[in-house]
Each structure stands twice: as structure tokens, then as C-alpha cells.
Design a protein around this motif. Structure first.
Motif, PDB file in Angstrom:
ATOM      1  N   ARG A 120     -66.194 -16.318 -97.692  1.00 52.24           N
ATOM      2  CA  ARG A 120     -66.820 -17.640 -97.816  1.00 52.24           C
ATOM      3  C   ARG A 120     -65.791 -18.776 -97.826  1.00 52.24           C
ATOM      4  O   ARG A 120     -66.039 -19.829 -97.209  1.00 52.24           O
ATOM      5  CB  ARG A 120     -67.662 -17.683 -99.093  1.00 52.24           C
ATOM      6  CG  ARG A 120     -68.492 -18.958 -99.284  1.00 52.24           C
ATOM      7  CD  ARG A 120     -69.445 -18.755-100.439  1.00 52.24           C
ATOM      8  NE  ARG A 120     -70.153 -19.960-100.844  1.00 52.24           N
ATOM      9  CZ  ARG A 120     -70.125 -20.487-102.074  1.00 52.24           C
ATOM     10  NH1 ARG A 120     -69.375 -19.912-103.009  1.00 52.24           N
ATOM     11  NH2 ARG A 120     -70.809 -21.569-102.365  1.00 52.24           N
ATOM     12  N   PRO A 121     -64.612 -18.619 -98.473  1.00 58.93           N
ATOM     13  CA  PRO A 121     -63.628 -19.704 -98.390  1.00 58.93           C
ATOM     14  C   PRO A 121     -63.149 -19.976 -96.963  1.00 58.93           C
ATOM     15  O   PRO A 121     -62.833 -21.119 -96.627  1.00 58.93           O
ATOM     16  CB  PRO A 121     -62.475 -19.196 -99.273  1.00 58.93           C
ATOM     17  CG  PRO A 121     -63.104 -18.225-100.215  1.00 58.93           C
ATOM     18  CD  PRO A 121     -64.171 -17.559 -99.418  1.00 58.93           C
ATOM     19  N   ILE A 122     -63.097 -18.940 -96.112  1.00 60.04           N
ATOM     20  CA  ILE A 122     -62.711 -19.152 -94.716  1.00 60.04           C
ATOM     21  C   ILE A 122     -63.788 -19.953 -93.998  1.00 60.04           C
ATOM     22  O   ILE A 122     -63.500 -20.907 -93.263  1.00 60.04           O
ATOM     23  CB  ILE A 122     -62.504 -17.804 -93.994  1.00 60.04           C
ATOM     24  CG1 ILE A 122     -61.471 -16.956 -94.719  1.00 60.04           C
ATOM     25  CG2 ILE A 122     -62.093 -18.031 -92.540  1.00 60.04           C
ATOM     26  CD1 ILE A 122     -61.336 -15.545 -94.145  1.00 60.04           C
ATOM     27  N   ILE A 123     -65.043 -19.559 -94.219  1.00 62.02           N
ATOM     28  CA  ILE A 123     -66.162 -20.277 -93.592  1.00 62.02           C
ATOM     29  C   ILE A 123     -66.172 -21.738 -94.030  1.00 62.02           C
ATOM     30  O   ILE A 123     -66.325 -22.658 -93.218  1.00 62.02           O
ATOM     31  CB  ILE A 123     -67.501 -19.597 -93.948  1.00 62.02           C
ATOM     32  CG1 ILE A 123     -67.506 -18.156 -93.448  1.00 62.02           C
ATOM     33  CG2 ILE A 123     -68.668 -20.376 -93.360  1.00 62.02           C
ATOM     34  CD1 ILE A 123     -68.687 -17.333 -93.945  1.00 62.02           C
ATOM     35  N   GLU A 124     -65.984 -21.959 -95.325  1.00 64.06           N
ATOM     36  CA  GLU A 124     -66.001 -23.329 -95.841  1.00 64.06           C
ATOM     37  C   GLU A 124     -64.835 -24.141 -95.270  1.00 64.06           C
ATOM     38  O   GLU A 124     -64.988 -25.320 -94.943  1.00 64.06           O
ATOM     39  CB  GLU A 124     -65.939 -23.315 -97.375  1.00 64.06           C
ATOM     40  CG  GLU A 124     -67.215 -22.830 -98.045  1.00 64.06           C
ATOM     41  CD  GLU A 124     -68.369 -23.810 -97.903  1.00 64.06           C
ATOM     42  OE1 GLU A 124     -68.159 -24.943 -97.408  1.00 64.06           O
ATOM     43  OE2 GLU A 124     -69.497 -23.442 -98.279  1.00 64.06           O
ATOM     44  N   TYR A 125     -63.667 -23.506 -95.145  1.00 63.93           N
ATOM     45  CA  TYR A 125     -62.509 -24.237 -94.637  1.00 63.93           C
ATOM     46  C   TYR A 125     -62.766 -24.746 -93.221  1.00 63.93           C
ATOM     47  O   TYR A 125     -62.547 -25.936 -92.928  1.00 63.93           O
ATOM     48  CB  TYR A 125     -61.256 -23.364 -94.653  1.00 63.93           C
ATOM     49  CG  TYR A 125     -60.040 -24.109 -94.143  1.00 63.93           C
ATOM     50  CD1 TYR A 125     -59.280 -24.895 -95.009  1.00 63.93           C
ATOM     51  CD2 TYR A 125     -59.682 -24.083 -92.794  1.00 63.93           C
ATOM     52  CE1 TYR A 125     -58.195 -25.618 -94.542  1.00 63.93           C
ATOM     53  CE2 TYR A 125     -58.600 -24.802 -92.319  1.00 63.93           C
ATOM     54  CZ  TYR A 125     -57.858 -25.572 -93.200  1.00 63.93           C
ATOM     55  OH  TYR A 125     -56.789 -26.306 -92.731  1.00 63.93           O
ATOM     56  N   PHE A 126     -63.231 -23.862 -92.347  1.00 65.49           N
ATOM     57  CA  PHE A 126     -63.419 -24.277 -90.949  1.00 65.49           C
ATOM     58  C   PHE A 126     -64.694 -25.098 -90.758  1.00 65.49           C
ATOM     59  O   PHE A 126     -64.811 -25.828 -89.772  1.00 65.49           O
ATOM     60  CB  PHE A 126     -63.399 -23.056 -90.036  1.00 65.49           C
ATOM     61  CG  PHE A 126     -62.008 -22.491 -89.867  1.00 65.49           C
ATOM     62  CD1 PHE A 126     -61.068 -23.156 -89.097  1.00 65.49           C
ATOM     63  CD2 PHE A 126     -61.631 -21.315 -90.502  1.00 65.49           C
ATOM     64  CE1 PHE A 126     -59.771 -22.661 -88.955  1.00 65.49           C
ATOM     65  CE2 PHE A 126     -60.345 -20.807 -90.367  1.00 65.49           C
ATOM     66  CZ  PHE A 126     -59.413 -21.485 -89.589  1.00 65.49           C
ATOM     67  N   THR A 127     -65.632 -25.003 -91.705  1.00 66.58           N
ATOM     68  CA  THR A 127     -66.777 -25.917 -91.691  1.00 66.58           C
ATOM     69  C   THR A 127     -66.302 -27.348 -91.927  1.00 66.58           C
ATOM     70  O   THR A 127     -66.782 -28.296 -91.302  1.00 66.58           O
ATOM     71  CB  THR A 127     -67.804 -25.518 -92.774  1.00 66.58           C
ATOM     72  OG1 THR A 127     -68.326 -24.229 -92.472  1.00 66.58           O
ATOM     73  CG2 THR A 127     -68.953 -26.511 -92.832  1.00 66.58           C
ATOM     74  N   LYS A 128     -65.323 -27.498 -92.809  1.00 69.05           N
ATOM     75  CA  LYS A 128     -64.786 -28.820 -93.133  1.00 69.05           C
ATOM     76  C   LYS A 128     -63.711 -29.275 -92.141  1.00 69.05           C
ATOM     77  O   LYS A 128     -63.418 -30.468 -92.053  1.00 69.05           O
ATOM     78  CB  LYS A 128     -64.206 -28.812 -94.553  1.00 69.05           C
ATOM     79  CG  LYS A 128     -65.257 -28.557 -95.633  1.00 69.05           C
ATOM     80  CD  LYS A 128     -64.608 -28.369 -96.993  1.00 69.05           C
ATOM     81  CE  LYS A 128     -65.630 -28.043 -98.066  1.00 69.05           C
ATOM     82  NZ  LYS A 128     -65.003 -27.730 -99.372  1.00 69.05           N
ATOM     83  N   HIS A 129     -63.107 -28.317 -91.408  1.00 67.32           N
ATOM     84  CA  HIS A 129     -62.036 -28.657 -90.467  1.00 67.32           C
ATOM     85  C   HIS A 129     -62.308 -28.036 -89.092  1.00 67.32           C
ATOM     86  O   HIS A 129     -61.520 -27.217 -88.599  1.00 67.32           O
ATOM     87  CB  HIS A 129     -60.685 -28.169 -91.000  1.00 67.32           C
ATOM     88  CG  HIS A 129     -60.318 -28.708 -92.339  1.00 67.32           C
ATOM     89  ND1 HIS A 129     -60.637 -28.046 -93.507  1.00 67.32           N
ATOM     90  CD2 HIS A 129     -59.672 -29.843 -92.713  1.00 67.32           C
ATOM     91  CE1 HIS A 129     -60.198 -28.760 -94.539  1.00 67.32           C
ATOM     92  NE2 HIS A 129     -59.612 -29.848 -94.084  1.00 67.32           N
ATOM     93  N   PRO A 130     -63.433 -28.401 -88.454  1.00 71.31           N
ATOM     94  CA  PRO A 130     -63.775 -27.788 -87.165  1.00 71.31           C
ATOM     95  C   PRO A 130     -62.760 -28.079 -86.069  1.00 71.31           C
ATOM     96  O   PRO A 130     -62.655 -27.314 -85.110  1.00 71.31           O
ATOM     97  CB  PRO A 130     -65.139 -28.408 -86.836  1.00 71.31           C
ATOM     98  CG  PRO A 130     -65.173 -29.696 -87.593  1.00 71.31           C
ATOM     99  CD  PRO A 130     -64.421 -29.429 -88.861  1.00 71.31           C
TER     100      PRO A 130
END
Length: 273
Positions: A120-130
Motif C-alpha cells: 500500500r505505501p508503494i501504491i500511495e507513493y505513485f498515486t501522489k507522484h504519477p
């Protein structure tokens, strides 16, 4: 001399039920750096401790998330906690996912059940930094609709990420009016052959879930002619002390708590119990 086994007390900020068995606990924390895929030893005095993956974090806002399943003595007591109570932590431990290696790449993630927590932290990171990725595809599978975790976050993630959700049994989802477009039926391995890999040299694969699911998912990925060094897995196993002393997690000469839990598949495929 520092006592590496000594935990520190942290305030519970939020308790949120996600399924009948899994609850999300948000805990106050701003002590040290944290990486996606690492774990903490979570404990209660006179009860015991358990290794729990970090399900998200924001050190600027000062918190860690833990997705905890009620499965035994320690977690039974943790489930009695409420916001404002104290829980004890030590860590973080282990090697996590190298997010820097995934930047400016195509990312393909295959996830089973509660395996969604450590990624989930990976998903959240790239959600915020597409802007820091080329593309992101997720195939996430659950046993049935009642076991779906983080459904409320899917729509936000889908703004920048392609997500395919599968259910081993979709009958209850259909009864609630959920469409096949929302929840496909079948195991994650059914949909791996349909993946379109745009550039193998610029693609990284992440596989997390129950061991049997990871085994067959990786076999399907290899059929796409993916090099083993392009596949990353999280190999959690009996991490009792978390500092390489007790030997419970050891397989041959590898201490999972120290060298893992995240491994490249060329290493993980040799870690057989």
C-alpha cells in the motif's frame, strides 16, 4: 549498551474495521525513517508481540498504519484497543521495496488478500507522484467480496493506476449489484497472461500474498519471458526476534528478518522450507 528488544510506547490514533478479520490501526510515530515493505514488532505488556507489516506511513504527519488480522493471543488483545490507548513498537526491521528502482518504470503488481498491506505505501507513493512512473497496473485478488480490503480507496487509486480486482467467488458481489467490470471472477493467475508488457527492460514486477499464490503467480509471470531479476516478492516467515538472533525465520543460511522480507525472485525461488 542499547537493548534492541526494548519497545517504546505509541498512541493509537485511529481504529477502523476493514473486514470481519482485518482492522486498520493508525499509530502515532515519527522516530525514524521507514520503507515500504518493512515490518514492526507490535506488542502489549504481559501479552506478547507479533511482526506486522507497515501498511502505510507519513512521518511528516507522524503516523504508521498497520492492517492487523485477528488470529491469536496478541492480535486478540490488540483488537480491544481504541483511539488514545497505547501500543508498543520496535523497529522498523528488514529490507523493504526499493521504490527508487521503480521510478520512471512500468510497474506491474500482483497481490493476494491482505498482501495489499505491505505494498500500500508503494501504491500511495505513485498515486501522489504519477509523474515518477511510466505506468502502473495492479491485479489484486480476494477470496470473496466480504474479504475485500481497501475498496474505498480503489476509485482514488484508479485516477493514475489501472486496477483489476478478482474474487475467487463473486456470487456475493453479484448479489449486491457489483458488476463484472468492478469485480472479476477467478484467481489472479487467470489474468496474468492477458498483461500487455510495453517494454520489458523498463518494467518491474511486484508479487505479494500467500506463499502458494506467489508461487503460481511468479510461474505465470515467467511464462511472459520476464527475467527473474525483474520480479520482487515479500517473503514473510516466523520473524520472532526480528534481529537475526532466534533463528526461527532462517532458511538455510538466510535470515528472512535481516535479508528480507523483500527479495528478488532469483533469490526467493531458492528459499524452500
Amino acid at each position: 549498551m542499547e537493548n534492541v528488544y526494548l519497545p517504546t510506547a505509541h498512541k493509537v490514533l485511529l481504529v477502523e474495521q476493514t473486514t470481519d478479520l482485518e482492522w486498520l490501526f493508525r499509530v502515532e510515530y515519527n522516530e525514524s525513517s521507514v520503507n515500504a515493505g518493512q515490518f514492526m514488532q507490535v506488542s502489549l505488556p504481559k501479552v506478547g508481540e507479533a511482526p506486522i507489516s507497515i501498511a502505510n506511513f507519513d512521518l511528516e504527519k507522524g503516523y504508521l498504519d498497520f492492517l492487523i488480522r485477528k488470529v491469536g493471543k496478541v492480535t486478540d488483545e490488540i483488537f480491544k484497543l481504541k483511539a488514545g490507548d497505547k501500543v508498543f513498537l520496535r523497529g522498523p526491521y528488514g529490507n523493504g521495496f526499493p521504490i527508487e528502482k521503480y521510478k520512471n518504470k512500468h510497474i506491474v503488481m500482483i497481490v493476494g488478500g491482505s498482501g495489499i498491506a505491505p505494498v500500500r505505501p508503494i501504491i500511495e507513493y505513485f498515486t501522489k507522484h504519477p509523474e515518477e512512473m511510466k505506468s502502473f497496473k495492479i491485479i489484486v485478488g480476494y477470496k470473496n467480496y466480504e474479504s475485500v480490503i481497501f475498496e474505498e480507496e480503489f476509485s482514488r487509486w484508479r485516477e493514475n493506476i489501472e486496477i483489476l480486482v478478482t474474487l475467487d467467488n463473486a456470487e456475493s458481489a453479484r448479489d449486491l449489484g457489483k458488476t463484472e467490470e468492478e469485480f472479476h471472477e477467478g484467481m489472479v493467475t487467470k489474468y496474468i497472461p492477458d498483461l500487455k508488457i510495453e517494454n520489458m527492460d523498463e518494467t518491474e514486477f511486484i508479487v505479494v500474498g500467500p506463499p502458494i499464490m506467489m508461487h503460481f503467480a511468479c510461474l505465470e509471470i515467467l511464462k511472459l519471458n520476464v527475467p527473474v531479476e525483474k520480479i520482487w516478492v515479500s517473503f514473510e516467515r516466523k520473524m520472532s526476534c526480528a534481529v537475526g538472533k532466534c533463528g526461527h525465520c532462517k532458511i538455510d543460511e538466510t535470515y528472512i528478518c535481516l535479508e528480507g522480507p523483500v527479495f528478488k525472485y532469483d533469490k526467493a525461488q531458492k528459499l524452500l522450507d
